[in-house]
Design a protein around this motif. Structure first.
Motif, mmCIF file in Angstrom:
data_model
loop_
_atom_site.group_PDB
_atom_site.id
_atom_site.type_symbol
_atom_site.label_atom_id
_atom_site.label_comp_id
_atom_site.label_asym_id
_atom_site.label_seq_id
_atom_site.Cartn_x
_atom_site.Cartn_y
_atom_site.Cartn_z
ATOM 1 N N VAL A 188 0.790 -1.233 -0.083
ATOM 2 C CA VAL A 188 -0.033 -0.060 -0.127
ATOM 3 C C VAL A 188 0.892 1.412 0.006
ATOM 4 N N ILE A 189 0.587 1.967 -1.132
ATOM 5 C CA ILE A 189 1.458 3.351 -1.049
ATOM 6 C C ILE A 189 1.145 4.314 0.179
ATOM 7 N N GLY A 190 2.243 4.989 0.680
ATOM 8 C CA GLY A 190 2.040 5.689 1.596
ATOM 9 C C GLY A 190 2.727 7.134 1.486
ATOM 10 N N VAL A 191 2.727 7.857 2.622
ATOM 11 C CA VAL A 191 3.592 8.943 2.460
ATOM 12 C C VAL A 191 4.987 8.909 2.849
ATOM 13 N N GLY A 192 5.997 9.597 1.903
ATOM 14 C CA GLY A 192 7.140 9.427 1.725
ATOM 15 C C GLY A 192 7.490 8.563 0.635
ATOM 16 N N ASP A 193 6.654 7.688 -0.154
ATOM 17 C CA ASP A 193 7.013 6.969 -0.951
ATOM 18 C C ASP A 193 7.414 7.792 -2.364
ATOM 19 N N VAL A 194 8.446 7.325 -3.062
ATOM 20 C CA VAL A 194 8.617 7.865 -4.224
ATOM 21 C C VAL A 194 8.233 7.126 -5.489
ATOM 22 N N LEU A 195 7.271 7.656 -6.205
ATOM 23 C CA LEU A 195 6.776 7.131 -7.400
ATOM 24 C C LEU A 195 7.440 7.510 -8.697
ATOM 25 N N ILE A 196 7.722 6.836 -9.779
ATOM 26 C CA ILE A 196 8.217 6.882 -11.123
ATOM 27 C C ILE A 196 7.141 6.835 -11.983
ATOM 28 N N LEU A 197 6.841 7.628 -12.943
ATOM 29 C CA LEU A 197 5.671 7.429 -13.950
ATOM 30 C C LEU A 197 6.560 7.149 -15.331
ATOM 31 N N ALA A 198 6.897 6.092 -15.741
ATOM 32 C CA ALA A 198 7.696 5.765 -16.855
ATOM 33 C C ALA A 198 6.816 5.442 -18.253
ATOM 34 N N THR A 199 7.149 6.148 -19.162
ATOM 35 C CA THR A 199 6.369 6.320 -20.693
ATOM 36 C C THR A 199 7.434 6.140 -21.646
ATOM 37 N N PRO A 200 7.050 5.400 -22.619
ATOM 38 C CA PRO A 200 8.137 5.136 -23.883
ATOM 39 C C PRO A 200 8.511 6.388 -24.553
#
Length: 453
Positions: free
Chosen positions: A108-120
């Motif tokens: 479960v994603i929470g505060v402080g997690d770092v997400l990366i949005l990858a696109t072609p």
């Protein structure tokens, strides 16, 4: 008949002149040689001399340069008392208390997690999402903020807190569709910061172990902490504090049973390798640690809320002060430094000098739409300025700009304006003649008709 027409025209013009109705135009050039008016052609030296006249633009009120947070300071809570529970004596017989098996499910994603949005990178969506992909190209992700949002340029804020990775992808997908952006992407967790397991006590490297997508087991956490650092396994115990309950595994039992080593840990577990506490003291130690952490966290949250309220009050006060000043300017109660524009310009009127800065002849001239191409004489552009303080009130200087030479327009961008200046663009000679003709033509026709009758 031609002679009669000429005589009629002359009589008409004489009649107009006698009654004061003949067209009379403004002309500054006629005042050359007059002691009260000095006509000076603009040049680089003249501009430099004119700009040396004392002038201080009116400054904006201090409210426009202040910020709401100036002078604000985050105030923490009261000082915590010293810890009460310290290591005492080594325990006697150690009881094995194993925590129950758990399955927390998907991460479960929470505060402080770092997400990366990858696109072609080779598809058009990369160009359409330029601001959104820039961070991914540089391996910079989006940090989940306190309210569970991530802020993506050109898309906005998306709440992904307390979502699984699949649910977060659905939320991002919906926002991309709503923004009419190609939704080809994949979402990854680059840094796991919201779920943690703490480990301390008799280990070589105490600290915090993050929980990621894969399960975390007791032996792995001990290994990351450098292993157990005790003199004798007979007097050491590994305590696990979870959801208000304390479990313990003697070190000797841990090494003898592989199943104990594969106990799965979950977010919030605290591991303490103890060589001296008894069960009650260890439980009291964990409870005290949690209470101190909660007190610190609550004090910090209260201080942040108080600071935000203070900044909000200051921001509202500043905005009210600024709006009051804008209203005063609108109704003419503040400001009031003007330059006046007349003659053959597109929009005659007055030009308000800016606050805190100087304006030039070019600023005012082109704010009025420039000179009229049909009637204005660009070679006769005048900036008329009265006498400075201490000089005769009747002394007027008329600076002439020959705008027929486009190179001279650079002088207009350097010639500074002063309050009360008057800008005047003279009319072309043919314009003056046309206006005279327009004025006397109806009278000529009337006189001609009277002569025929």
């Amino acid at each position: 008949m031609a002679i009669i027409r000429i005589l009629i025209a002359g009589l008409a013009f004489a009649s107009l002149s006698a009654c004061g109705a003949a067209y009379i135009s403004s002309d500054i050039a006629n005042f050359r040689g007059d002691d009260s008016v000095q006509v000076v052609d603009l040049s680089t030296a003249v501009v430099a001399q004119a700009n040396r006249s004392a002038y201080q633009p009116e400054a904006l009120p201090a409210a426009f340069s202040r910020i709401a947070g100036a002078g604000s300071r985050l105030r923490g809570g009261a000082r915590l008392p010293e810890p009460v529970f310290d290591p005492q004596t080594r325990p006697g017989a150690l009881e094995l208390r194993v925590p129950p098996a758990v399955d927390p499910g998907s991460y479960v994603i929470g505060v402080g997690d770092v997400l990366i949005l990858a696109t072609p990178r080779w598809e058009s969506s990369v160009e359409e999402m330029a601001g959104l992909v820039a961070a991914q190209n540089q391996r910079q992700g989006y940090t989940v903020q306190d309210n569970g949002d991530i802020a993506i340029p050109d898309i906005g804020r998306i709440n992904v807190g307390n979502m699984t990775l699949s649910e977060a992808e659905d939320a991002v997908f919906e926002r991309l569709i709503a923004a009419r952006i190609d939704p080809t992407f994949s979402l990854e967790v680059a840094e796991f910061n919201s779920q943690r397991i703490s480990i301390g006590g008799a280990v070589r490297e105490p600290g915090v172990v993050p929980i990621g997508m894969l399960p975390v087991y007791l032996n792995e956490v001990l290994a990351q902490a450098g292993g157990v650092d005790v003199g004798s396994d007979a007097f050491s115990v590994i305590r696990i504090y979870r959801d208000g309950t304390l479990y313990q595994i003697p070190t000797a039992d841990l090494y003898a049973d592989q199943n104990l080593q594969r106990i799965r840990l979950v977010n919030g577990d605290s591991i303490f390798v103890d060589t001296a506490y008894d069960f009650e003291q260890a439980q009291a130690y964990f409870e005290e640690t949690i209470q101190r952490a909660q007190f610190t966290q609550n004090a910090r949250a209260n201080a942040i809320a108080a600071l935000q309220a203070e900044v909000s009050i200051r921001r509202n006060a500043l905005e009210e002060s600024r709006q009051n000043f804008r209203d005063r300017v609108e109704f003419g109660a503040a400001g009031g430094d003007f330059v006046y524009i007349a003659g053959e310009v597109t929009r005659p009127g007055r030009f308000e000098l800016p606050f805190g800065n100087t304006a030039t002849l070019a600023d005012a001239l082109f704010d009025a739409g420039g000179w009229s191409e049909a009637t204005g004489d660009p070679s006769q552009i005048y900036l008329m300025r009265g006498a400075s303080a201490g000089e005769q009130l009747s002394a007027i200087t008329a600076y002439r700009l020959d705008g027929s030479n486009a190179l001279n327009l650079t002088l207009a961008t350097r010639m500074e304006l002063r309050p009360g200046d008057v800008i005047f663009v003279a009319e072309q000679p043919v314009t003056r003649w046309n206006r005279v003709i327009d004025q006397i033509t109806p009278t000529i026709f009337n006189l001609g008709a009277a002569a025929v009758n």
